[in-house]
Enzyme design. Structure first.
Site, PDB file in Angstrom:
ATOM      1  N   HIS A   1       0.830  -1.199   0.000  1.00  0.00           N
ATOM      2  CA  HIS A   1       0.000   0.000   0.000  1.00  0.00           C
ATOM      3  C   HIS A   1       0.868   1.254   0.000  1.00  0.00           C
ATOM      4  CE1 HIS A   1      -4.111  -1.654   1.494  1.00  0.00           C
ATOM      5  NE2 HIS A   1      -4.083  -1.466   0.201  1.00  0.00           N
TER       6      HIS A   1
ATOM      7  N   GLU B   1      -3.625 -16.009 -23.399  1.00  0.00           N
ATOM      8  CA  GLU B   1      -2.520 -16.118 -22.434  1.00  0.00           C
ATOM      9  C   GLU B   1      -1.675 -17.375 -22.606  1.00  0.00           C
ATOM     10  OE1 GLU B   1      -3.795 -14.587 -18.302  1.00  0.00           O
ATOM     11  OE2 GLU B   1      -5.599 -15.528 -19.116  1.00  0.00           O
TER      12      GLU B   1
ATOM     13  N   ASP C   1       1.620 -13.707 -18.810  1.00  0.00           N
ATOM     14  CA  ASP C   1       1.490 -15.164 -18.833  1.00  0.00           C
ATOM     15  C   ASP C   1       1.861 -15.743 -20.196  1.00  0.00           C
ATOM     16  OD1 ASP C   1       0.933 -16.125 -16.319  1.00  0.00           O
ATOM     17  OD2 ASP C   1      -1.196 -15.738 -16.439  1.00  0.00           O
TER      18      ASP C   1
ATOM     19  N   CYS D   1      -2.579  -6.309 -22.583  1.00  0.00           N
ATOM     20  CA  CYS D   1      -2.306  -5.803 -21.245  1.00  0.00           C
ATOM     21  C   CYS D   1      -1.093  -6.556 -20.691  1.00  0.00           C
ATOM     22  CB  CYS D   1      -3.513  -5.973 -20.322  1.00  0.00           C
ATOM     23  SG  CYS D   1      -4.124  -7.657 -20.171  1.00  0.00           S
TER      24      CYS D   1
END
Length: 756
Positions: free
Chosen positions: A364, A605, A629, A676
């Protein structure tokens, strides 16, 4: 030449020590080639620099003192390419890097060859001459042959410790110390180290029977209330430039502190016979153990958030205000485990950089640091962080390095880089709302990958045209049970409403592999080839239907949602998923929701999906390549395995040809094709993806500006020419160097890193 070669090797091997052997080699090579300069630069891996260790012809006073950064100059280029570089005028080359100390201004001709042993670059051997000329093939072959002999000598020196001794003696002449970690947030920060300490160690709190259970519970409630108020004030103190969605992280902290959840657990432990601090320790440790036992890195990072809250509550239980550090005007915040609340406590305008001994780019604190544009280095576990208080420090968030007590020259260099960054940031800000269109009018969509609520405003501020991938598994991973349909609907609705009317592609649950759910354990010998992605959700249609119904309900009145199916390997999986999607749509409509049937896409993928891309495109509305991937499966390389990580590169020729095939097959069916993953946000790769014909790219928000800048500075014709050139190359290293050189020649090298 063969006789000369033998004599050189014999003389070198009979040298008294390693340093003498290097000196002999440069002198004999210079004589043999009748050239005016010969030098050896050895790679200091710990500091990421090439060190001048021997020379004939350059300034002898520079030996052991001159260090060239691994990504700089012709020396760095030879090492990157891992092949000889022969040019007639070095000073005209875009990678020429002037080092005043070595006094090489007079030399024009340059021939350099890498020194490689067992696939590892150990250094660079170069020869130079005043008159501009290219060394002939026999001279180049001679130098390459000697470099192979030199490699064996260096490897032996490394084994005996002589190499380390030589590099260490060079390092002792330097002022600065250099430590390495993991890039957390890009950029360069300079300032003074301020170390933050946890005020109490929760783990050392002993068990103790309470004198009064009710009094301990009242003390607990007061402590929880005080921490809630602290968090509220800290959230308000966050930089005005930080959007509300980032402050939502503190709302998560507030919910964790809610008396109905953690507070109740601690109160129950008090009633069971432990005083408040001991009960708090019990509960915090239980949560931390559960999170740290998970295989998922993101969830392990959440353990640090829980620890931070526990420490803050303990402070009030022990009735002692938390000590506030003395912040410098340019603070480099340093800690064993920096938390978001540590960031929030630094006065506005003071925070110049962050160093955390623990954590990763998924923390975070790293996410917030990127939102706040604060250079950050995580995971510097071997660094003596408590010795860095009040030290002058440079944080390099690009490469994950920190420089302690930098020399004046190094400080000057980084100050120049910071000014270049500011100019680049200003230029990127100017084009934030402009389209990604080439000089000759070719447009491509730039979308964002996300999975956290805190990412939403970062994405919008970066100029994202929508969401190309929303990872739904993250809300699942953050719970100790499957989220209900209504809980999911609320999450998806916030996402869709924030981006409306921009398109949002939501991926159905993609767990398994390296993302197991803590409450849905999957134990397999080879999880990446096992039960994961669509395979799980088709085997559990109740999970799939609950999720897609929540998505459809969330889209009512917005209709900007698309649904994407992960890990598709066969057309029958798509057929079954489409059947369930139509069933869910009918059910949602019957419930009274006025929604449209969303567009459906599949992720490409795995290799089987590449070869069936056209068959899949006939069934769905769009295709999206999951490059991370796909690269892993095509190259048979586990990208998380450090032993083979160097083999993982999406610019491998086999991967590039697979991408071309997917685009061609998708377009033959008239379908939108996107990509992506990391390669989509890589400025070095974007021109190749553009030339392939991808309709949109989806990436991390921090990459959008740089990718858009590249696209707007090239023509589609030039991108196509570069693609044609690299398809004739045989390995990823050559392709990546070729593309980096193209950016540098266009004056865009600083998009890779400031100063290039």
């Amino acid at each position: 030449m063969l006789t000369i070669l033998r004599h050189i090797i014999q003389e070198v091997t009979s040298a008294q020590d390693f340093r003498e052997a290097l000196d002999i080699m440069v002198k004999r090579i210079a004589n043999a080639l009748a050239t005016q300069a010969c030098s050896i630069f050895l790679l200091d891996r710990h500091h990421g620099e090439y060190v001048l260790v021997a020379t004939q012809g350059l300034n002898p006073q520079a030996v052991g003192k001159v260090r060239v950064p691994i990504n700089k100059g012709l020396i760095g280029l030879v090492g990157e390419r891992e092949e000889p570089l022969n040019i007639d005028d070095a000073t005209k080359h875009p990678r020429f890097y002037r080092v005043p100390e070595i006094k090489e201004e007079a030399y024009r001709a340059f021939l350099g060859t890498p020194v490689i042993y067992h696939r590892q670059v150990l250094g660079v051997l170069i020869v130079q001459q005043e008159d501009p000329r290219r060394y002939d093939e026999s001279e180049e072959a001679f130098l390459v042959t000697l470099a192979t002999q030199l490699a064996a000598i260096i490897a032996h020196a490394e084994a005996t410790g002589a190499l380390a001794e030589l590099l260490q003696s060079s390092k002792e002449k330097r002022h600065e110390l250099i430590y390495s970690g993991v890039p957390g947030a890009p950029g360069i920060g300079m300032g003074v180290g301020v170390v933050v300490y946890a005020p109490y160690d929760l783990d050392t709190i002993p068990d103790r029977e309470p004198d009064s259970v009710e009094a301990e519970i009242q003390l607990l409630e007061a402590a929880f209330s005080a921490v809630r108020e602290d968090l509220r004030l800290l959230s308000e103190r966050l930089y005005p430039a930080l959007p509300p969605e980032e402050r939502a992280l503190f709302d998560v902290y507030q919910r964790i502190l809610d008396s109905a959840d953690m507070g109740k657990e601690v109160a129950d432990a008090i009633r069971a016979g432990n005083w408040a601090p001991g009960a708090l320790r019990e509960v915090i440790q239980a949560h931390v153990r559960r999170l740290e036992s998970l295989d998922n890195e993101y969830m392990r990072e959440r353990a640090e958030d829980i620890k931070d809250l526990g420490q803050r509550v303990l402070t009030y239980l022990q009735k002692n205000d938390r000590t506030t550090p003395q912040y410098a005007e340019k603070t480099i915040l340093i800690g064993e485990s920096i938390t978001p609340t540590d960031l929030a406590e630094v006065p506005e305008g003071y925070l110049a950089g962050v160093i955390s001994a623990k954590g990763s780019g998924n923390s975070h604190v790293a996410i917030l640091a990127r939102a706040m544009r604060v250079p950050t280095v995580m995971g510097v576990g071997d660094t003596p962080i408590y010795e860095l208080q009040d030290k002058e420090i440079i944080v390099d968030g690009y490469y994950g390095q920190i420089y302690v007590s930098p020399s004046p020259n190094l400080r000057t260099e980084f100050e120049r880089l910071i000014q270049e960054e500011k100019k680049l940031d200003a230029a990127l800000e100017e084009i934030r709302d402009l389209p990604a269109v080439t000089k000759d009018g070719q447009r491509i969509g730039l979308l964002v990958n996300t999975g956290l609520g805190a990412d939403i405003s970062i994405s919008l501020a970066a100029g994202a045209e929508g969401v190309g991938l929303y990872r739904t598994e993250i809300p699942f991973l953050m719970r100790d049970r499957f989220p209900s349909g209504e809980e999911q609907r609320i999450i998806y609705r916030q996402l869709l409403a924030s981006f409306a009317p921009r398109p949002v592609i939501i991926r159905t649950l993609d767990v398994g592999g390296d993302k197991p759910l803590p409450y849905f354990p999957i134990k397999e010998d080879n999880p990446f080839l096992g039960w994961r992605g669509i395979r799980i959700t088709l085997d559990h249609p109740e999970i799939f239907l609950s999720q897609v119904r929540a998505m459809m309900r969330a889209s009512e009145g917005l209709n900007n949602m698309r649904i994407m199916l992960p890990m598709i390997t066969d057309a029958t999986e798509v057929d079954e998923a489409l059947r369930l999607l139509r069933k869910a749509y009918t059910e949602v409509r019957d419930e009274g929701y006025d929604v449209e049937m969303p567009q459906i896409g599949v992720m490409i993928e795995v290799p089987s999906a590449v070869y069936q891309a056209r068959v899949l495109a006939k069934r769905v509305d769009f295709l999206s390549v999951g490059s991370n991937d796909l690269t892993q499966y095509i190259l048979a390389v586990d990208r998380n395995n450090p032993r083979v990580a160097n083999l993982y590169d999406a610019l491998h020729p086999a991967v590039l040809r697979a991408l071309i095939q997917v685009v061609e097959n998708g377009h033959q069916e008239g379908k939108h094709v996107s990509i992506c993953g990391e390669v989509a946000g890589d400025p070095v790769a974007v021109l190749l993806l553009l030339a392939m014909g991808f309709d949109s790219l989806s990436m991390n928000a921090s990459s959008i500006g740089r990718v858009k800048w590249v696209i707007r500075h090239f023509t589609h014709k030039k991108a196509a020419k570069l693609l044609h050139e690299v398809l004739g190359m045989e390995n990823a290293v050559m392709i990546r160097c070729h593309m980096e050189l193209a950016l540098e020649r266009a004056g865009l090298g600083n998009l890779i890193r400031a100063g290039r």
